[in-house]
Write an enzyme that holds these catalytic residues in place. Structure first.
Site, PDB file in Angstrom:
ATOM      1  N   CYS A  77       4.217  -5.354  -0.760  1.00 34.02           N
ATOM      2  CA  CYS A  77       4.160  -3.946  -1.304  1.00 34.02           C
ATOM      3  C   CYS A  77       5.386  -3.374  -1.426  1.00 34.02           C
ATOM      4  O   CYS A  77       5.833  -2.647  -2.316  1.00 34.02           O
ATOM      5  CB  CYS A  77       3.135  -3.042  -0.317  1.00 34.02           C
ATOM      6  SG  CYS A  77       2.956  -1.374  -1.038  1.00 34.02           S
ATOM      7  N   CYS A  97      -3.637  -1.281   4.809  1.00 39.22           N
ATOM      8  CA  CYS A  97      -3.977  -0.087   4.184  1.00 39.22           C
ATOM      9  C   CYS A  97      -5.381  -0.022   3.607  1.00 39.22           C
ATOM     10  O   CYS A  97      -6.481   0.799   3.836  1.00 39.22           O
ATOM     11  CB  CYS A  97      -3.089   0.752   3.629  1.00 39.22           C
ATOM     12  SG  CYS A  97      -2.570  -0.119   1.995  1.00 39.22           S
TER      13      CYS A  97
END
EC number: 2.8.1.13
Length: 342
Positions: free
Chosen positions: A89, A185
């Protein structure tokens, strides 16, 4: 007045980062990235931006995040590797998009709430560990573009987590009530394997004897070093020591067999000049470990061989090996192949 664009998650860290940047006299704008449906803390991010009187941009990146992070994450497990979504990410989503948006809003710098530092030595910007050893997040940042280092600010790098909480309480920042973000997440409270459809089962093999001692329900359920969920009665603890997709097999053995010295990394990324083809440094093969002494030998520009001075527990394909010289992050790569020696 210099302008900085800050990634704001709505959590306490990025919120205090916004406050600290503003206190330094910088013009601060925030950006909240929507990475998946029903993102946590978006309302807290808005409240904090209003509280600090800074503009907050909202960017919907769900399609890109799914393509670059979520899909490869699940596909990796199906292939018997253990991906690191935070590294991916930062490399493919967060920092490239911050750079792009900073240019749009004419910001001089980009910033995040990571516990890390950018330090200039001989006027060369270097990525360094944060001063709080329990919260240092430099491991997750080795994959960012080196050219970005001169444009990045990590406001929390010189602080401990305790001090950041103290500042949030003192200032009354709304995000002090936010939940801590989790490592993966997009899984929320789920385990990763609960989101993967059942795949074909196969043998669990004891490495030292070659005997089939059980059956697994899919190699995606396992990672190197794993002890739980094996479903095997044994007089001594067993650990996953190898996953072989070509055989659809999971190999287990004693804990000592999960300690290994040598492996190959690929997808190398360097954050400073490396002048030798072979050099000594400290290496981390997972976030929650101390860097250990190793020798790194470059195979080519994209591959390197790593040999620890002492065997380390469970180097795992798909995870990242990050190279350090003291506090300085030299670079790193993705573990590709383990030389298991048995």
């Amino acid at each position: 007045m210099e302008k900085v664009l800050l990634a704001m998650s709505g959590g306490i860290d990025s919120s205090v980062a916004a406050y600290l940047l503003r206190e330094k006299g910088m013009a601060v704008e925030g950006v909240f990235f929507i990475l998946f449906d029903e993102p946590a803390n978006i309302e807290l991010a808005k409240q904090t931006a209003n509280f600090l009187n800074i503009k907050l941009h909202i960017e919907d990146l769900r399609e890109k995040f799914k393509a670059d992070v979520i899909t490869p994450f699940f596909e990796g497990y199906k292939k018997g590797i253990t991906p690191n979504p935070c590294v991916i990410c930062n490399k493919k989503i967060k920092f490239p998009l911050l750079k792009f948006l900073a240019e749009k809003v004419k910001a001089n710098y980009i910033a995040t709430g990571h516990y890390a530092r950018i330090v200039r030595i001989n006027n060369i910007p270097l990525l360094m560990k944060g001063i709080d050893p329990k919260k240092d997040q430099s491991y997750f940042l080795y994959g960012i573009e080196r050219t970005l280092l001169s444009h990045i600010i990590f406001p929390l790098g010189e602080y401990t987590k305790y001090k950041i909480r103290e500042i949030a309480e003192k200032v009354g920042i709304p995000s002090k009530v936010a939940e801590e973000s989790t490592e993966v997440c997009f899984l929320r409270d789920k385990r990763y394997y609960e989101s993967i459809r059942p795949t074909k089962g196969g043998p669990i093999i004891e490495m030292s004897t070659g005997k089939i001692i059980g059956q697994h329900r899919g190699i995606h359920l396992y990672t190197i070093g794993q002890r739980k969920r094996l479903g095997i009665a044994s007089p001594h603890p067993l650990y996953v020591v190898k996953i072989e997709p070509s055989e659809n097999a999971v190999y287990v053995d004693s804990k000592e067999k999960a300690f290994m010295r040598e492996f190959v990394v690929n997808e190398l990324n360097w954050l400073c000049d490396i002048e030798k083809e072979e050099f000594s440094c400290q290496v981390k093969i997972r976030y929650a470990m101390n860097p250990e002494k190793a020798t790194v030998t470059l195979i080519n520009k994209d591959r390197a061989n790593v040999v620890f001075e002492k065997p380390q527990f469970a180097p795992t394909p798909g995870q990242s090996a990050v190279f350090y010289n003291g506090d300085i992050v030299l670079g790193g790569g993705v573990i590709k192949e383990i030389m298991q020696g048995f």
